[in-house]
Design an enzyme around this catalytic site. Structure first.
Site, PDB file in Angstrom:
ATOM      1  CB  THR A 158     -13.541   1.522  -0.255  1.00 48.10           C
ATOM      2  OG1 THR A 158     -12.802   2.531   0.453  1.00 48.10           O
ATOM      3  CG2 THR A 158     -15.032   1.766  -0.073  1.00 48.10           C
ATOM      4  N   GLY A 159     -11.203  -0.451  -1.074  1.00 48.47           N
ATOM      5  CA  GLY A 159      -9.781  -0.752  -1.252  1.00 48.47           C
ATOM      6  C   GLY A 159      -9.372  -1.920  -0.390  1.00 48.47           C
ATOM      7  CB  ALA A 160     -11.402  -4.679   0.952  1.00 47.29           C
TER       8      ALA A 160
ATOM      9  CE1 TYR B 197      -2.429   9.301  -1.288  1.00 48.92           C
ATOM     10  CE2 TYR B 197      -0.979  10.387   0.285  1.00 48.92           C
ATOM     11  CZ  TYR B 197      -1.835   9.353  -0.036  1.00 48.92           C
ATOM     12  OH  TYR B 197      -2.131   8.390   0.896  1.00 48.92           O
TER      13      TYR B 197
END
Length: 273
Positions: free
Chosen positions: A10-12, A150
């Site tokens: 993910t977030g590739a 975060y």
């Protein structure tokens, strides 16, 4: 000959996710690259038409996650390494942050990883193998002003992943909490949601800016070989700090925490629990 592995990342499209995607393809492995906008993967997919598939995905959408994971398994027949990397940064002081910003941040950074993990576990369990790489942060062990949410989201994923590792170990599924340092991933630019600054915090912001400086950190490609080595290990660690400088900083943080505990041990021991 060893069969190529199948990665689900993910977030590739940028940062560490993109670096891992390119490194996996370079070894001959196959990759499902997921991101909200997979357009940036088009050129790379053109060079690897048989081994890279980009699938649009907002990890905060649980139903979409389940559908995309099922499609990923159908594409290559299995999943071997799952990298929960998608996320962003919420930058601002607690007082400045809106409820909507907080909820959206946790939807992507924490719940997104939860939904992906829930969706892939039945497939990995049926295979009797698999490796989950849960990307948290070197800062997941403590908070710093203006990036507290975060750190909180990463700390939550860190703690949950430790529990998941115990749950999945009987099924041959490995879990590693990957704690990278400050790489030039675009997190502080395109990946940032910033609050509206309150004037009362300007002195602290100036102090933080001086502390952090202008160094964006090394390129994420420099971390990719460590991830590839990690994926090759038959008995990988539960946690791995990625970055030499980050390793030293985390060790210093841990030492400071231990010293604080010891300084107040006399008060802790006054309670019987």
């Amino acid at each position: 000959m060893v069969d190529p592995r199948v990665w689900f990342i993910t977030g590739a499209t940028r940062g560490l996710g993109r670096a891992i995607t390119e490194a996996a393809l370079a070894t001959g492995d196959r990759v499902i690259g997921a991101a909200r906008d997979v357009g940036p993967l088009a050129e790379l997919a053109g060079r690897h038409p048989d081994t890279l598939v980009g699938l649009p995905l907002d990890v905060a959408d649980r139903a979409a996650v389940e559908q995309v994971v099922d499609r990923a398994v159908a594409t290559f027949g299995r999943l071997d390494v799952v990298v929960n990397n998608a996320g962003g940064l919420l930058l601002g002081m607690l007082e400045e942050t809106t409820e909507e910003q907080i909820r959206r941040h946790f939807d992507a950074n924490f719940f997104g990883a939860v939904w992906v993990t829930q969706a892939v576990v039945p497939h990995l369990r049926a295979q009797g193998a698999g490796h989950l790489l849960q990307v948290t942060s070197m800062g997941s062990g403590g908070g710093v002003a203006s990036v507290g949410f975060y750190a909180a989201g990463k700390a939550a994923l860190d703690a949950l992943s430790q529990s998941i590792a115990m749950e999945l170990e009987p099924f041959g599924i490995k879990v590693t909490i990957v704690q990278p340092g400050g790489y030039d991933t675009g997190l502080y630019t395109v990946g940032t949601t910033a609050t509206t600054p309150h004037p009362a915090y300007e002195p602290l912001r100036a102090k933080l800016a001086e502390l952090w400086g202008d160094d964006a950190g090394p390129a994420p490609e420099t971390a990719a070989p460590v991830i590839m080595t990690l994926a090759d290990l038959p008995n990988p660690p539960l946690r791995l700090i990625v970055g030499s400088r980050s390793y030293d900083i985390v060790q210093q943080m841990e030492q400071t925490r231990v010293e604080e505990y010891r300084a107040w041990e006399h008060l802790s021991r006054q309670a019987p629990g």
